[in-house]
Design an enzyme around this catalytic site. Sequence first.
Site, PDB file in Angstrom:
ATOM      1  N   ASP A  53      86.337  71.077   3.667  1.00 44.48           N
ATOM      2  CA  ASP A  53      86.089  70.617   4.296  1.00 44.48           C
ATOM      3  C   ASP A  53      84.768  70.643   4.241  1.00 44.48           C
ATOM      4  O   ASP A  53      83.617  71.926   3.927  1.00 44.48           O
ATOM      5  CB  ASP A  53      86.371  72.573   5.404  1.00 44.48           C
ATOM      6  N   GLU A  55      88.620  66.031   6.341  1.00 40.86           N
ATOM      7  CA  GLU A  55      88.097  65.405   8.115  1.00 40.86           C
ATOM      8  C   GLU A  55      87.416  64.034   8.641  1.00 40.86           C
ATOM      9  O   GLU A  55      86.026  62.946   7.300  1.00 40.86           O
ATOM     10  CB  GLU A  55      87.232  66.344   9.047  1.00 40.86           C
ATOM     11  N   CYS A  72      94.501  78.853  13.482  1.00 38.10           N
ATOM     12  CA  CYS A  72      94.973  80.070  11.938  1.00 38.10           C
ATOM     13  C   CYS A  72      96.013  79.847  10.828  1.00 38.10           C
ATOM     14  O   CYS A  72      96.914  78.778  11.483  1.00 38.10           O
ATOM     15  CB  CYS A  72      95.877  81.008  12.244  1.00 38.10           C
ATOM     16  N   CYS A  96      99.556  80.957  10.626  1.00 36.46           N
ATOM     17  CA  CYS A  96     101.105  81.316  11.356  1.00 36.46           C
ATOM     18  C   CYS A  96     100.922  80.501  11.992  1.00 36.46           C
ATOM     19  O   CYS A  96     101.823  79.858  13.117  1.00 36.46           O
ATOM     20  CB  CYS A  96     100.769  82.074  12.703  1.00 36.46           C
ATOM     21  N   CYS A 128      92.806  86.755  13.001  1.00 33.32           N
ATOM     22  CA  CYS A 128      94.012  85.833  14.048  1.00 33.32           C
ATOM     23  C   CYS A 128      94.425  87.088  14.960  1.00 33.32           C
ATOM     24  O   CYS A 128      94.335  87.715  14.633  1.00 33.32           O
ATOM     25  CB  CYS A 128      94.564  85.247  13.527  1.00 33.32           C
ATOM     26  N   CYS A 175      98.620  87.384  14.192  1.00 35.30           N
ATOM     27  CA  CYS A 175      99.384  87.713  12.950  1.00 35.30           C
ATOM     28  C   CYS A 175      98.123  88.608  12.421  1.00 35.30           C
ATOM     29  O   CYS A 175      98.627  88.934  11.035  1.00 35.30           O
ATOM     30  CB  CYS A 175      99.538  86.737  11.969  1.00 35.30           C
ATOM     31  N   ASP A 199      85.039  78.670   7.090  1.00 37.24           N
ATOM     32  CA  ASP A 199      84.687  77.288   6.983  1.00 37.24           C
ATOM     33  C   ASP A 199      86.633  76.776   5.812  1.00 37.24           C
ATOM     34  O   ASP A 199      87.390  75.501   5.326  1.00 37.24           O
ATOM     35  CB  ASP A 199      84.559  76.458   5.566  1.00 37.24           C
TER      36      ASP A 199
HETATM   37 ZN    ZN Z   1      97.490  84.223  12.676  1.00 41.08          ZN
END
Ligand code: ZN
Length: 395
Positions: A188, A272, A324, A327, A343, A346, A353
Site C-alpha cells: 500500500d 493498487e 477487515c 474476516c 473490526c 471479529c 495501512d
Molecule cells: Zn474482521
Amino acid sequence: MLVRYRYRLYPSAGQRQALARVFGCARVVYNDCLRLREECHAAGEKISDSEVQRRVVTLAKLTAEREWLAQVSSVALVQACNDARRAYRNWFDSRSGKRKGRKIGHPVFRRKHRRQSIRLTRGGFCLRGPRLYVAKVGEIRVRWSRSLPSEPSSVTVIREPDGRYYASFVVERQTVPLPACGREIGIDVGLNRLAVTSTGEIIVNPRFLRRQQRRLARAQRALSRTAKGSANRAKARRRVAVLHRKVRETRLDHAHKTALRLVRDNQAVYAEDLAVSGLARTRLAKSVHDAGWTQLLRLIGEKAEQHGRGFHRIGRFVPTSQTCSACGANDGPKPLSVRTWTCAACGAVHDRDINAARNILAAGRADRLNACGGTVRPPPAVAGPAEAGTHRSVA
Ligand SMILES: [Zn+2]
C-alpha cells in the site's frame, strides 16, 4: 526491454554555448507547436502533424524572427515537434476520455530557467570512441559510470537547472530472471510512509530526505525575497536547484533499493492502481506524494520485468481501507486521521495501512485466479516505459 541509462556530460565552454542554442530552439519549436495546435483547435480547424511541423520548422526558418532555427540540428527540432504532439494528444485524449487512467494536465510551455533538453535519434548523434558526438555541437566528454548494454537508439541531452549536463540513452537490455520463490506481497503506497507491505513492513521515506526538504523550503523562501534580475537571485535560484537535485537523487536512490528488494524477495508484488486509489483518497494528499509513489511503482514494474518476476495492479475499485483483512467484513469508511481501528465483526485490531496492503494482496490474487480460470500461471510481463517520452519520469 527498453531502458534508460544516464551519464554525466562535461561539455566544453564552446559546446555549452552550442547546446544552449539547440535547447533554446527546441524550446521555441515546442512552444510554437503547442500554440499552433491550440489556435487551430480554437478555430475548429483540423491540422495534420506534418503540417504543424512544416509551419513551425520549415516555414518558420524562412521568416526573420525565426531564421536562427536554421543554425541548429534539425533532428532536435523534429523531436521537439513530436514531443509537443504527444503532450498535446495525451492531454486531449485524457480530457475526452479516450485515454484511460489518471487525468493529464494541459501541456505546459517550456521555460528558460527550468530543465532544458533535446531528444536525438540516430542521425542526430553517435558514439565516437569515449565521446558523444552531437550534430552541430561536437564531441562531448562523457563520464561512463557503467557500460552501455547495447547500441543506443536515441539519446536525450539534458541541462538541469543546477547547471549539470546529462545524457540519457535508450538501450535494449536483456532480462536476467531470478530463481523462482514462493512468496507474494501486497503493498500500500502511502501518505506519511512511502509504502507498507502485507507482511507488516513499514517503508518510510528516509530521514535524510525530510531534512533536505526542510532546507529546500528555507532556500525557496530566500529566493522569493531576492530582487528580480539581480545577481543574488541567480545565486539563490542555483542553490534551490542544487537542493532539488539532492532531494530527487535521495528519493530515487531509496526507491531503487526498495524496489529491488521487494522484487528480489517476492515472486509477485501487488499494488493498487493509482488511478483507482486516487478515487478513494483525498486529492491534496495525492498531489503532494504523487512523485514518490509513481516512481516507486514504476521502478518495481521495471525491475520485475528485468528479473522475470510479477508486478500486478489491482485494476478495479476495492475498499482496501474499510475491509477487515481477517474476516472480510466492511467496517465502513474511515477518515485519514484514523491510523488503527478494531473490526466490529471479529474484533481484530488493524493498522490502517498494513490492513490495506493485505487486502491488496488478496484482491490481486483473486484477480489473477479469475483471469487464469482457476490456476495461477506465471504473471505476464508488465510493459516497461515507452521508449519515447518527455523524460520527466526518469528523473
Ligand atoms: Zn474482521
